[in-house]
Design an enzyme around this catalytic site. Structure first.
Site, PDB file in Angstrom:
ATOM      1  N   ASP A  94       0.810  -1.223   0.000  1.00 24.32           N
ATOM      2  CA  ASP A  94       0.000   0.000   0.000  1.00 24.32           C
ATOM      3  C   ASP A  94       0.846   1.278   0.000  1.00 24.32           C
ATOM      4  O   ASP A  94       0.289   2.382   0.135  1.00 24.32           O
ATOM      5  CB  ASP A  94      -0.981  -0.018   1.169  1.00 24.32           C
ATOM      6  N   ASP A 151      -6.949  -5.119  -3.870  1.00 15.46           N
ATOM      7  CA  ASP A 151      -6.630  -3.716  -3.570  1.00 15.46           C
ATOM      8  C   ASP A 151      -5.392  -3.238  -4.327  1.00 15.46           C
ATOM      9  O   ASP A 151      -5.254  -2.058  -4.664  1.00 15.46           O
ATOM     10  CB  ASP A 151      -6.376  -3.511  -2.069  1.00 15.46           C
TER      11      ASP A 151
HETATM   12  N1  GLY Z   1      -6.708  -1.805   1.331  1.00 18.01           N
HETATM   13  C1  GLY Z   1      -7.309  -2.253   2.521  1.00 18.01           C
HETATM   14  C2  GLY Z   1      -8.744  -1.929   2.607  1.00 18.01           C
HETATM   15  O1  GLY Z   1      -9.394  -1.598   1.639  1.00 18.01           O
HETATM   16  O2  GLY Z   1      -9.270  -2.016   3.712  1.00 18.01           O
END
Ligand code: GLY
Length: 369
Positions: A94, A151
């Site tokens: 992320d 994600d």
């Molecule tokens: N990327 C983690 C979430 O969407 O909670």
């Protein structure tokens, strides 16, 4: 659409003018609003994956108004985020969300050279998570070495950006390999997406699906659907590969079929009937993806669907009072784990709401590509 989006954007700018001051006074990176105060993320300090959305929100408002106070607050947050490069332990895939939308936005909007360097540093961290058997490793726990998650489609934009900035094709090659794996292994025949697929880190063979943040194995966690919808749209914008556009439109059709009559979005499209569990982050993010799809394809139906979602949020789930630092209510981080927030305000919900308003008003600086 029913609501006046220009007025809504103006009210958002006004509310966050005050909320930015509150964040700076508290000296924290806001995660969510609780009892009229900002609170920090529940896990991993400022390395928690959502840290970039607060500065991103500030950059959206800077682009919308030209007011330097938003820039100052974005840069204060960037200082905290770049300090995380030194602790490193909790950073994961992320870094795309975290640094493209903060330092990358700064570089895009102001030409700040240090911000560009910091964004390239993040791109190298993401590149370093690539397993050459075919996927980008999502998380850090040793037992999750083979985990990839939907994600990550949103994080790939950081890699495409790095290839454009440096001329080095490695970043884009890796992004395309991961996107192809996601297309093959995550997107189901009905247009829904899995959240987590585990691969064998030695040979890349599929091991199994995990339910992740959704209701149950094989169900359709709505934010995961939004990540897939917007993520494949971004992959198309970055590559012009029609296969990614086709995936984005199939996921979009599935998502639009599941928008509630009131325009809100359930946390999982397969959750039990009668269960009131909403995730408005999913609706706000999907609206952004749908507005991009409408522009790419010229198909007004996608814009109409996005307007239904934004109308739903503005009609039912916006708190414009000073009783909350943020705006969007009924954000839910995960179906079963309430630790990161259930039916509450969370900054990335506000970010996607404001991005959607900016797209509808023509002020969006398009921070993702
Ligand atoms: N990327 C983690 C979430 O969407 O909670």
């Amino acid at each position: 659409m029913r609501n006046d989006v220009k007025a809504a954007a103006g009210k958002a700018a006004e509310k966050f003018r005050r909320s930015a001051r509150l964040a700076a006074e508290a000296g924290i990176l806001p995660y969510k609003s609780e009892n009229g105060h900002w609170v920090t993320s529940p896990y991993d300090g400022n390395s928690w994956w959502t840290g970039g959305f607060w500065p991103a929100l500030m950059w959206q408002l800077y682009a919308m108004t030209g007011e330097e106070a938003y820039m100052a607050e974005a840069r204060r947050a960037e200082e905290m985020l770049t300090a995380e490069f030194r602790s490193f332990t909790y950073l994961n895939h992320d870094v795309g969300f975290m640094y493209l939308l903060s330092c990358g936005a700064d570089y895009k909007l102001t030409g700040n050279a240090q911000a560009k360097t910091d964004t390239l540093h993040a791109a190298n961290l993401l590149l370093g998570r690539f397993n050459p058997v075919g996927y980008i490793r999502a998380w850090n726990e040793p037992y999750k070495m083979g985990y990839a998650i939907i994600d990550c489609m949103m994080n790939l934009s950081l890699l495409f950006w790095a290839t454009r900035e440096t001329g080095d094709p490695r970043f884009a090659h890796v992004a395309k390999i991961h996107a192809d794996t996601t297309l093959r292994e995550f997107v189901r025949p009905n247009g829904s997406c899995s959240h987590i697929i585990e691969f064998d880190p030695q040979d890349g063979k599929r091991v199994q699906e995990h339910p992740g943040q959704g209701y149950t194995l094989g169900s359709s966690w709505s934010r995961g659907q939004a990540w897939g919808l917007y993520g494949f749209t971004l992959a198309y914008l970055n590559t012009r590969d029609e296969r990614y556009l086709d995936a984005a439109t199939r996921i979009a059709a599935y998502f639009v079929d599941h928008i509630r009559p009131d325009g809100l979005t359930n946390c999982d499209f397969c959750q039990p009937a009668g269960e009131e569990r909403i995730d408005n982050i999913a609706g706000a993010c999907a609206a952004c993806g749908l507005l991009e799809l409408a522009k790419i394809t010229g198909d007004a139906a996608w814009r109409t669907a996005a307007e239904r979602l934004v109308d739903g949020l503005l009609d039912h789930c916006c708190d414009w009072t000073d009783g909350s630092c943020g705006i969007l209510t009924h954000c839910t981080a995960s179906y079963h784990d309430d630790g990161a927030g259930r039916h509450t305000n969370i900054t990335y919900g506000d970010y996607f709401l404001v991005e959607a308003l900016a797209k509808l008003n023509g002020t969006d600086p398009m921070l993702w590509v």
